[in-house]
Design a protein around this motif. Structure first.
Motif, PDB file in Angstrom:
ATOM      1  N   ASN A 112      10.272  12.469   2.556  1.00 34.00           N
ATOM      2  CA  ASN A 112      11.623  11.928   2.503  1.00 34.00           C
ATOM      3  C   ASN A 112      12.567  13.051   2.095  1.00 34.00           C
ATOM      4  N   GLU A 136      -1.775   8.358   2.585  1.00 31.37           N
ATOM      5  CA  GLU A 136      -2.207   7.064   2.038  1.00 31.37           C
ATOM      6  C   GLU A 136      -1.717   5.918   2.925  1.00 31.37           C
ATOM      7  N   ALA A 137      -0.468   6.007   3.411  1.00 30.51           N
ATOM      8  CA  ALA A 137       0.133   4.901   4.172  1.00 30.51           C
ATOM      9  C   ALA A 137       0.265   5.231   5.657  1.00 30.51           C
ATOM     10  N   ILE A 138       0.645   6.483   5.950  1.00 28.10           N
ATOM     11  CA  ILE A 138       0.963   6.886   7.332  1.00 28.10           C
ATOM     12  C   ILE A 138       0.068   8.050   7.750  1.00 28.10           C
ATOM     13  N   ILE A 172       5.974   7.012   1.657  1.00 26.14           N
ATOM     14  CA  ILE A 172       6.132   5.752   2.400  1.00 26.14           C
ATOM     15  C   ILE A 172       5.157   4.709   1.862  1.00 26.14           C
ATOM     16  N   ALA A 173       5.597   3.457   1.862  1.00 28.66           N
ATOM     17  CA  ALA A 173       4.719   2.335   1.500  1.00 28.66           C
ATOM     18  C   ALA A 173       4.669   1.349   2.666  1.00 28.66           C
ATOM     19  N   ASN A 174       3.484   0.838   2.948  1.00 32.50           N
ATOM     20  CA  ASN A 174       3.356  -0.247   3.913  1.00 32.50           C
ATOM     21  C   ASN A 174       3.381  -1.562   3.148  1.00 32.50           C
ATOM     22  N   ILE A 216       4.218  12.337   5.612  1.00 26.49           N
ATOM     23  CA  ILE A 216       5.671  12.142   5.747  1.00 26.49           C
ATOM     24  C   ILE A 216       6.380  12.656   4.498  1.00 26.49           C
ATOM     25  N   ASN A 238       0.861  -1.185   0.000  1.00 25.92           N
ATOM     26  CA  ASN A 238       0.000   0.000   0.000  1.00 25.92           C
ATOM     27  C   ASN A 238       0.896   1.232   0.000  1.00 25.92           C
ATOM     28  N   ALA A 239       1.063   1.837  -1.176  1.00 30.00           N
ATOM     29  CA  ALA A 239       2.056   2.903  -1.319  1.00 30.00           C
ATOM     30  C   ALA A 239       1.421   4.283  -1.318  1.00 30.00           C
ATOM     31  N   GLY A 240       1.980   5.171  -0.510  1.00 27.05           N
ATOM     32  CA  GLY A 240       1.652   6.589  -0.573  1.00 27.05           C
ATOM     33  C   GLY A 240       2.701   7.294  -1.424  1.00 27.05           C
TER      34      GLY A 240
END
Lengths: 69, 69, 69, 69, 69, 69
Positions: free
Chosen positions: D24, F20-22, A22-24, D22, A17-19
């Motif tokens: 990067n 989306e993720a966090i 960050i991706a989970n 977030i 699950n990508a934002g």
């Protein structure tokens, strides 16, 4: 390459699950569900996709222990 | 109590190597060896000893993924 | 082995201060001093000693940024 | 302000990839590429942009060591 | 110096339990007990002792949330 | 459930900024502002919303100490 990290758990990617940043990454480790939050850049560079075999690497200092009361 | 931490791995304590401030607690998680470095105070308060059943709790943000090259 | 961790800094071990459970490993990374606190077990298994060439591996989520005021 | 964190690496921001929560932040530390995942709120409050001089701050307990082999 | 870390809690040192490599520093934050595990080197360099006023600094990514239930 | 984590701070959710993720979850801990970056999955599963009472759980090894110079 050998790592000082004491926890190295073999697992397989089951979903991502990508934002934007960050991706989970959801993993199956022999029946236990794990989740790793990593950068989308790392997902791309490692070529992670459903079914990829990985090692989940975790420092001993990051592990909390819980007991049932 | 429910936790936001996405990784919760059932395990059993197999040995404890305690220093003055920190103890390394070795775990068996269904055949996978894990190690948690926690305070000696926590070892005492949770009553951890060889054979204690625990849950290893790890935030998703602490997990690194590795692939074989 | 390839790692999702975005920070991988080549360095050389300059000294090791070991306790019972944890050792502080001092590194020189091209003139910058680094310190890694790892388990004494890892020091032994990786055969770390003064002069060993290593990579300091750090997840992007572990890095704090500071600015001069 | 003095910090207990043992790793303090001077660097310069080279790019920022921001999501909703977030960002990067990519850094150049004297030729070594670093990445810090921090909140978008922190990016805004510290006024980070391409070219900003920062210190990358990392606790010794967050550093994993790797050896070739 | 300004920090990206979103959690900065004023506290006072109430006791220090030092091993060879790591010390557990116990804090009182307006009635809430906190503990920081840091290197003995940092304890010495910051001159920490019972009564020292400090700020406990914690990245947002290190905080787990728990709910009763 | 009892936790080895030494820092457990009661707080109340004041806002949630979800990507989306966090998601960054903003907390009020008796007047001190805290922020936790957790997965959006955890926000949903714990049913977090403005006003939810939580415990902020932090390992002792994740706490950096700062002193005024």
């Amino acid at each position: 390459m050998r790592l000082s990290a004491r926890n190295q758990i073999p697992a397989r990617v089951t979903s991502i699950n990508a934002g934007e940043a960050i991706a989970n990454v959801e993993l199956d480790a022999n029946g236990t569900r794990l989740v790793a939050s990593i950068t989308v850049e790392a997902v791309r560079e490692l070529g992670l996709a459903e079914g990829t075999e990985v090692i989940a690497v975790i420092k001993a200092s990051e592990v909390i222990l819980a007991t049932a009361d």
